[in-house]
Design a protein around this motif. Structure first.
Motif, PDB file in Angstrom:
ATOM      1  N   PHE A 145       0.819  -1.208   0.000  1.00 53.89           N
ATOM      2  CA  PHE A 145       0.000   0.000   0.000  1.00 53.89           C
ATOM      3  C   PHE A 145       0.856   1.262   0.000  1.00 53.89           C
ATOM      4  N   ASP A 146       0.296   2.326  -0.578  1.00 53.76           N
ATOM      5  CA  ASP A 146       0.871   3.674  -0.460  1.00 53.76           C
ATOM      6  C   ASP A 146       2.274   3.788  -1.055  1.00 53.76           C
ATOM      7  N   MET A 147       2.573   2.999  -2.064  1.00 47.90           N
ATOM      8  CA  MET A 147       3.874   3.123  -2.721  1.00 47.90           C
ATOM      9  C   MET A 147       3.933   4.384  -3.587  1.00 47.90           C
ATOM     10  N   HIS A 148       2.794   4.902  -3.999  1.00 46.95           N
ATOM     11  CA  HIS A 148       2.770   6.085  -4.867  1.00 46.95           C
ATOM     12  C   HIS A 148       2.432   7.377  -4.129  1.00 46.95           C
ATOM     13  N   GLY A 149       2.042   7.325  -2.907  1.00 46.24           N
ATOM     14  CA  GLY A 149       1.643   8.542  -2.224  1.00 46.24           C
ATOM     15  C   GLY A 149       1.643   8.373  -0.723  1.00 46.24           C
ATOM     16  N   ASN A 150       0.900   9.212  -0.043  1.00 44.25           N
ATOM     17  CA  ASN A 150       0.841   9.307   1.409  1.00 44.25           C
ATOM     18  C   ASN A 150       2.140   9.910   1.938  1.00 44.25           C
ATOM     19  N   LEU A 151       3.227   9.120   2.027  1.00 40.24           N
ATOM     20  CA  LEU A 151       4.513   9.678   2.419  1.00 40.24           C
ATOM     21  C   LEU A 151       5.595   9.265   1.435  1.00 40.24           C
ATOM     22  N   SER A 152       6.553  10.161   1.211  1.00 39.33           N
ATOM     23  CA  SER A 152       7.802   9.772   0.578  1.00 39.33           C
ATOM     24  C   SER A 152       8.586   8.937   1.590  1.00 39.33           C
ATOM     25  N   GLU A 153       9.493   8.071   1.107  1.00 36.12           N
ATOM     26  CA  GLU A 153      10.093   7.077   1.997  1.00 36.12           C
ATOM     27  C   GLU A 153      11.612   7.040   1.884  1.00 36.12           C
ATOM     28  N   TRP A 154      12.263   6.997   3.043  1.00 41.17           N
ATOM     29  CA  TRP A 154      13.709   6.819   3.088  1.00 41.17           C
ATOM     30  C   TRP A 154      14.105   5.456   2.503  1.00 41.17           C
ATOM     31  N   CYS A 155      15.193   5.440   1.741  1.00 40.81           N
ATOM     32  CA  CYS A 155      15.802   4.184   1.289  1.00 40.81           C
ATOM     33  C   CYS A 155      17.206   4.067   1.862  1.00 40.81           C
ATOM     34  N   GLN A 156      17.813   2.920   1.683  1.00 43.44           N
ATOM     35  CA  GLN A 156      19.116   2.638   2.280  1.00 43.44           C
ATOM     36  C   GLN A 156      20.258   3.347   1.556  1.00 43.44           C
ATOM     37  N   ASP A 157      20.137   3.555   0.253  1.00 41.22           N
ATOM     38  CA  ASP A 157      21.253   3.996  -0.578  1.00 41.22           C
ATOM     39  C   ASP A 157      21.594   5.473  -0.398  1.00 41.22           C
ATOM     40  N   THR A 158      22.885   5.779  -0.571  1.00 39.51           N
ATOM     41  CA  THR A 158      23.248   7.163  -0.813  1.00 39.51           C
ATOM     42  C   THR A 158      22.877   7.512  -2.252  1.00 39.51           C
ATOM     43  N   PHE A 159      22.762   8.807  -2.535  1.00 43.55           N
ATOM     44  CA  PHE A 159      22.203   9.280  -3.801  1.00 43.55           C
ATOM     45  C   PHE A 159      23.282   9.836  -4.717  1.00 43.55           C
ATOM     46  N   ASP A 160      23.161   9.484  -5.990  1.00 43.20           N
ATOM     47  CA  ASP A 160      23.993  10.053  -7.040  1.00 43.20           C
ATOM     48  C   ASP A 160      23.069  10.267  -8.231  1.00 43.20           C
ATOM     49  N   GLU A 161      22.946  11.498  -8.682  1.00 43.43           N
ATOM     50  CA  GLU A 161      22.044  11.799  -9.785  1.00 43.43           C
ATOM     51  C   GLU A 161      22.397  11.017 -11.047  1.00 43.43           C
ATOM     52  N   GLU A 162      23.659  10.659 -11.200  1.00 48.07           N
ATOM     53  CA  GLU A 162      24.113   9.948 -12.401  1.00 48.07           C
ATOM     54  C   GLU A 162      24.368   8.468 -12.136  1.00 48.07           C
ATOM     55  N   TRP A 163      23.807   7.951 -11.045  1.00 47.16           N
ATOM     56  CA  TRP A 163      24.073   6.569 -10.638  1.00 47.16           C
ATOM     57  C   TRP A 163      23.633   5.554 -11.676  1.00 47.16           C
TER      58      TRP A 163
ATOM     59  N   THR B  67       6.161  15.107   5.382  1.00 45.19           N
ATOM     60  CA  THR B  67       5.846  14.338   4.176  1.00 45.19           C
ATOM     61  C   THR B  67       6.779  13.146   3.993  1.00 45.19           C
ATOM     62  N   ILE B  68       7.662  12.870   4.962  1.00 43.40           N
ATOM     63  CA  ILE B  68       8.648  11.796   4.826  1.00 43.40           C
ATOM     64  C   ILE B  68       8.462  10.764   5.925  1.00 43.40           C
ATOM     65  N   GLY B  69       8.408   9.492   5.531  1.00 38.31           N
ATOM     66  CA  GLY B  69       8.343   8.382   6.463  1.00 38.31           C
ATOM     67  C   GLY B  69       9.215   7.247   5.971  1.00 38.31           C
ATOM     68  N   PHE B  70       8.831   6.020   6.304  1.00 42.57           N
ATOM     69  CA  PHE B  70       9.639   4.871   5.868  1.00 42.57           C
ATOM     70  C   PHE B  70       8.857   3.589   6.034  1.00 42.57           C
ATOM     71  N   ARG B  71       9.310   2.559   5.322  1.00 38.99           N
ATOM     72  CA  ARG B  71       8.872   1.184   5.544  1.00 38.99           C
ATOM     73  C   ARG B  71      10.128   0.330   5.626  1.00 38.99           C
ATOM     74  N   VAL B  72      10.003  -0.875   6.120  1.00 35.06           N
ATOM     75  CA  VAL B  72      11.178  -1.707   6.359  1.00 35.06           C
ATOM     76  C   VAL B  72      11.126  -2.968   5.504  1.00 35.06           C
ATOM     77  N   VAL B  73      12.298  -3.561   5.325  1.00 38.21           N
ATOM     78  CA  VAL B  73      12.383  -4.905   4.756  1.00 38.21           C
ATOM     79  C   VAL B  73      13.053  -5.812   5.777  1.00 38.21           C
ATOM     80  N   ARG B  74      12.725  -7.077   5.672  1.00 43.01           N
ATOM     81  CA  ARG B  74      13.326  -8.090   6.534  1.00 43.01           C
ATOM     82  C   ARG B  74      14.085  -9.061   5.656  1.00 43.01           C
ATOM     83  N   GLU B  75      15.359  -9.257   5.958  1.00 40.12           N
ATOM     84  CA  GLU B  75      16.160 -10.179   5.168  1.00 40.12           C
ATOM     85  C   GLU B  75      15.743 -11.614   5.468  1.00 40.12           C
ATOM     86  N   ILE B  76      15.829 -12.458   4.442  1.00 39.00           N
ATOM     87  CA  ILE B  76      15.482 -13.877   4.560  1.00 39.00           C
ATOM     88  C   ILE B  76      16.767 -14.675   4.625  1.00 39.00           C
ATOM     89  N   GLU B  77      16.882 -15.496   5.637  1.00 38.04           N
ATOM     90  CA  GLU B  77      18.109 -16.262   5.847  1.00 38.04           C
ATOM     91  C   GLU B  77      17.986 -17.660   5.242  1.00 38.04           C
TER      92      GLU B  77
END
Length: 300
Positions: free
Chosen positions: A155-173, A220-230
């Motif tokens: 849910f809410d992948m397109h709106g509600n809140l923008s979300e922090w990700c793990q990566d550092t940012f590079d415009e030319e990445w 306007t900024i929040g986050f969601r989490v991922v859980r690694e699978i072992e």
């Protein structure tokens, strides 16, 4: 789109490139809520960066977002330090490895198998059914899970809140990103933000990417989490080997393992998933290549 938007797309969202995610993960179906964050604060006594700043009538914190809220509203006004503290507590509490999604994982999860502007297609008139934006949000974040989910049950992948990700940012990445499991540049002062939010309707596309410094917090900024699978020697904590899962596939492409429902790609995945969703993983053996969607049956 105007020239400024087109120029930004050319600089930050191109070139289109192939990405392969080989590591399975589970992603929270919703953004982390105020109620969930309150449990963390109650258990640890943690104070957010925003709460530790000089306060006045205009100050925003996760308990004073500037609009009416409930425990089901997504948590806001948290910077990356706050997010990392919450994730560390969650990992310790559940004896699991939680983290923010990589930018590649986030877009993969958002698109849910599509290559259209949004996960629901290219028809902007459908937006209000799928996302909270400036056109329907009443100028506030809304309780999570109250618009339609994408095909992965997120849910809410397109709106509600923008979300922090793990990566550092590079415009030319994108011009230099590795194909397999990219995790962003090794260094940087900005961190990736993905997804649109309730205050806009022009940044909701699946491909939209921007960034902020880690100290930034906002309503306007929040986050969601991922859980690694072992996995241990081809097993996921006592389950049967991947190869046997493929060999055991029925004609309908559906079979059950203890605690899991496995569906072959292409079958309906529109059923709403509560809790967490485990996303696609490519499986290989010597004869075939099969893509599955795995879902925790206890969360359906």
């Amino acid at each position: 789109a105007g020239p400024d938007i087109l120029n930004r797309i050319r600089k930050a969202e191109q070139p289109q490139h192939r990405v392969v995610i080989t590591k399975p993960f589970r992603m929270s179906a919703t953004e982390v809520t105020i109620g969930q964050f309150k449990k963390f604060v109650a258990a640890t006594g943690y104070q957010t960066y925003a709460e530790n700043q000089p306060q006045n009538e205009k100050s925003k914190t996760y308990l004073k977002p500037g609009y009416p809220f409930t425990d089901e509203s997504p948590v806001t006004s948290v910077n990356r330090e706050d997010v990392v503290a919450y994730i560390r507590w969650l990992s310790d509490t559940e004896n699991a490895t939680y983290r923010l999604p990589t930018e590649a994982e986030w877009e993969y999860a958002c698109r849910a198998g599509t290559d259209t502007l949004w996960s629901f297609g290219d028809d902007r008139s459908q937006m209000d059914q799928h996302a909270w934006s400036i056109t329907n949000s009443q100028v506030r974040a809304q309780p999570v899970g109250t618009r339609r989910p994408n095909a992965f049950g997120l849910f809410d992948m397109h709106g509600n809140l923008s979300e922090w990700c793990q990566d550092t940012f590079d415009e030319e990445w994108y011009a230099k990103s590795p194909t397999e499991n990219p995790t962003g540049p090794l260094t940087g002062t900005l961190y990736v933000i993905r997804g649109g939010n309730w205050d806009y309707n022009s940044i909701l596309r699946s491909a939209f990417r921007t960034a902020h410094t880690p100290d930034v917090f906002g309503y306007t900024i929040g986050f969601r989490v991922v859980r690694e699978i072992e996995f241990v020697s081809g097993l996921e904590r006592g389950e049967v080997p991947w190869f046997d899962w493929i060999k055991g596939k029925t004609q309908q492409g559906i079979f059950k393992l203890p605690g899991w429902v496995v569906e072959e790609n292409g079958l309906s995945t529109s059923e709403v998933i509560k809790g967490e969703a485990l996303l696609k993983r490519e499986m290989r053996d010597s004869e075939s290549r099969v893509t599955f969607l795995l879902r925790d049956s206890a969360g359906v």
